[in-house]
Motif scaffolding. Structure first.
Motif, PDB file in Angstrom:
ATOM      1  N   LYS A 112       0.852  -1.191   0.000  1.00 36.15           N
ATOM      2  CA  LYS A 112       0.000   0.000   0.000  1.00 36.15           C
ATOM      3  C   LYS A 112       0.889   1.242   0.000  1.00 36.15           C
ATOM      4  CE  LYS A 112      -3.818  -2.483   2.079  1.00 36.15           C
ATOM      5  NZ  LYS A 112      -4.908  -2.507   3.058  1.00 36.15           N
ATOM      6  N   ILE A 121       2.765   3.872  -8.728  1.00 30.81           N
ATOM      7  CA  ILE A 121       2.118   2.796  -8.003  1.00 30.81           C
ATOM      8  C   ILE A 121       2.660   1.477  -8.531  1.00 30.81           C
ATOM      9  CG2 ILE A 121       0.037   3.972  -7.240  1.00 30.81           C
ATOM     10  CD1 ILE A 121      -1.380   3.013  -9.770  1.00 30.81           C
ATOM     11  N   VAL A 139      -4.375  -6.491  -7.415  1.00 33.44           N
ATOM     12  CA  VAL A 139      -4.203  -5.667  -6.219  1.00 33.44           C
ATOM     13  C   VAL A 139      -4.974  -6.312  -5.074  1.00 33.44           C
ATOM     14  CG1 VAL A 139      -4.538  -3.400  -5.165  1.00 33.44           C
ATOM     15  CG2 VAL A 139      -4.032  -3.573  -7.615  1.00 33.44           C
ATOM     16  N   SER A 141      -6.329  -5.433  -1.461  1.00 31.80           N
ATOM     17  CA  SER A 141      -6.532  -4.261  -0.611  1.00 31.80           C
ATOM     18  C   SER A 141      -7.757  -4.457   0.275  1.00 31.80           C
ATOM     19  CB  SER A 141      -6.703  -3.000  -1.474  1.00 31.80           C
ATOM     20  OG  SER A 141      -7.915  -3.062  -2.210  1.00 31.80           O
ATOM     21  N   GLU A 191      -5.479   0.762  -5.905  1.00 28.10           N
ATOM     22  CA  GLU A 191      -4.075   1.034  -5.569  1.00 28.10           C
ATOM     23  C   GLU A 191      -3.899   2.439  -5.006  1.00 28.10           C
ATOM     24  OE1 GLU A 191      -0.255  -0.449  -6.457  1.00 28.10           O
ATOM     25  OE2 GLU A 191      -0.888  -0.542  -8.565  1.00 28.10           O
TER      26      GLU A 191
END
Length: 334
Positions: A112, A121, A139, A141, A191
Motif C-alpha cells: 500500500k 504505483i 491488487v 486491498s 491502488e
C-alpha cells in the motif's frame, strides 16, 4: 492449461505473515512458498514454526524447503507472486530479478505505497520495469489489519484485476472462515486509495497528537474521502462506488485503529517527535511518510485540490509546525 495454484509470498513482515496464515488456513489445494531476506528468521521459522519478529502467535504450516532466502528460486516455482515488502524497498528486493524471471507470472500487490524516485504505483512500476501485462496484475486491498488476521477477526479483502476471473481465482485461495473476499476490476482506484488512506491516517494521527478531538476527526475523514474520490476520479475516471470497503472502509480502519502504524506515526509527529525519532521508535515502516512526497510530485501532473495531503507534506517535508499547519487546514474543511 492447469489452474494456477502455486503462490510465493515476498516479504517477511506482519502483513506477509498474515497472508501466509490466510493462504494456509484456506482449504483450496495449493502450494505456498515464502521468501524473506533475513536468514536467521528463515532458520527460526523452519525450526519453531513461527515468525520471531512479527505476529509470533501465528503458526507457520509450511514445509521447511518452501521457506527460503533465494528469491529467484522461489519465484521460479510459483504462478502467483504476492509482493509484500514496503514500497520504499521494492526496487532493492527485486534487484536481482529480471523481466524474464517474471514472464508468465501473475503479480499480486499487497503493497500500500508508491515506489519512491519512480513515483509510480506498483502496477505501473512492474509494467514499465518488468514488462508485466496489466492483465497479469492484481491488487490486494481492503480494511484488514494483520494483527486482527492473527486473532481470526472477521475481515474483508478486495482483489482487483482487469481480468475478474483471475481475481476470483486468487480470491478463492484466501477465503477462510474469517476472511471474506470481494472482486473488483478497478486496479488504479484500489491502488491509489490504498496509498492515500495512509496519508490521511498520518493526518489523523497528527491531529490527535496535537489535541483535536473526535468531532474534528470525523470532519477530517469526511473531507479525506472526498479528496480521495477527486483524485482517483481524475487519474482513472470509471464508474466506482467510493463507499465500498476498498476505499472508504480501508480509510476508516487506517485512520482510527490502534493497529494503524500510519496513525501512530502521525500521532508522534503531532506530539513533537521529529520524523527520524518517530521512525526509530516505531521500528516499522509508515508508508504514508514516503507516499505523501510521491503524491505531491504525481499531483503536479493532475492539479487535483488536495489540502489534506498538502498539509501532511508541509509538516513532514517542509518542517512546518504541525499545530499551525493543521489550524490552516481546519479553515479549509467543511
Amino acid at each position: 492449461m492447469s489452474k494456477p495454484n502455486k503462490v510465493a509470498i515476498i516479504g517477511g513482515g506482519s502483513w506477509a505473515t498474515a497472508n501466509i496464515k490466510m493462504l494456509t488456513d484456506n482449504t483450496v489445494n495449493k502450494e505456498i512458498f515464502w521468501w524473506m531476506r533475513n536468514e536467521e528468521a528463515v532458520e527460526h521459522i523452519r525450526r519453531f514454526k513461527h515468525n520471531p519478529n512479527y505476529l509470533s502467535s501465528v503458526e507457520i504450516k509450511l514445509p521447511e524447503q518452501n521457506i527460503s532466502t533465494d528469491l529467484k528460486d522461489i519465484i521460479s516455482k510459483a504462478d502467483f507472486i504476492l509482493l509484500n515488502v514496503p514500497a520504499a524497498f521494492l526496487k532493492d528486493a527485486l534487484s536481482g530479478i529480471t523481466a524474464e524471471d517474471l514472464k508468465g507470472k501473475y503479480l499480486v500487490s499487497a503493497i500500500k505505497g508508491i515506489v519512491p524516485d519512480e513515483n509510480q504505483i506498483i502496477g505501473d512500476f512492474l509494467h514499465q520495469h518488468y514488462q508485466i501485462p496489466f492483465d497479469h496484475f492484481l491488487v490486494l486491498s481492503g480494511p484488514c489489519h494483520a494483527e486482527e488476521v492473527a486473532f481470526e477477526k472477521l475481515s474483508y479483502l478486495t482483489i482487483a484485476s482487469r481480468d475478474t476471473a483471475l481475481a476470483s481465482c486468487f480470491a478463492n485461495m484466501i477465503n477462510t472462515r474469517y476472511i471474506k473476499t470481494i472482486v473488483s476490476d478497478d486496479i488504479y482506484g484500489t491502488e491509489y486509495a490504498a496509498v492515500l488512506k495512509n496519508i490521511y491516517a498520518v493526518a489523523s494521527g497528527i491531529c490527535h497528537g496535537i489535541g483535536y478531538g473526535d468531532n474534528f476527526q470525523s470532519v477530517l475523514i469526511s473531507n479525506a474521502i472526498r479528496e480521495l474520490k477527486r483524485f482517483v476520479d481524475t487519474v482513472h475516471p470509471i464508474d466506482r462506488d467510493i463507499k465500498e470497503s476498498a476505499y472508504l472502509g480501508d480509510l476508516l480502519v487506517t485512520a482510527y485503529s490502534q493497529f494503524s502504524r500510519n496513525r501512530t506515526f502521525g500521532n508522534m509527529i503531532g506530539k513533537g517527535y521529529t520524523v527520524k525519532s518517530a521512525q526509530l521508535e516505531m521500528n516499522m515502516i509508515a508508508e504514508g511518510y514516503y507516499a505523501v512526497n510521491c503524491l505531491h510530485e504525481v499531483n503536479k501532473q493532475y492539479n487535483v485540490n488536495m489540502p489534506i495531503c498538502e498539509a501532511v507534506y508541509a509538516i513532514l517535508y517542509k518542517k512546518r509546525i504541525p499545530a499551525v499547519e493543521m489550524q490552516r487546514l481546519a479553515e479549509q474543511l467543511n
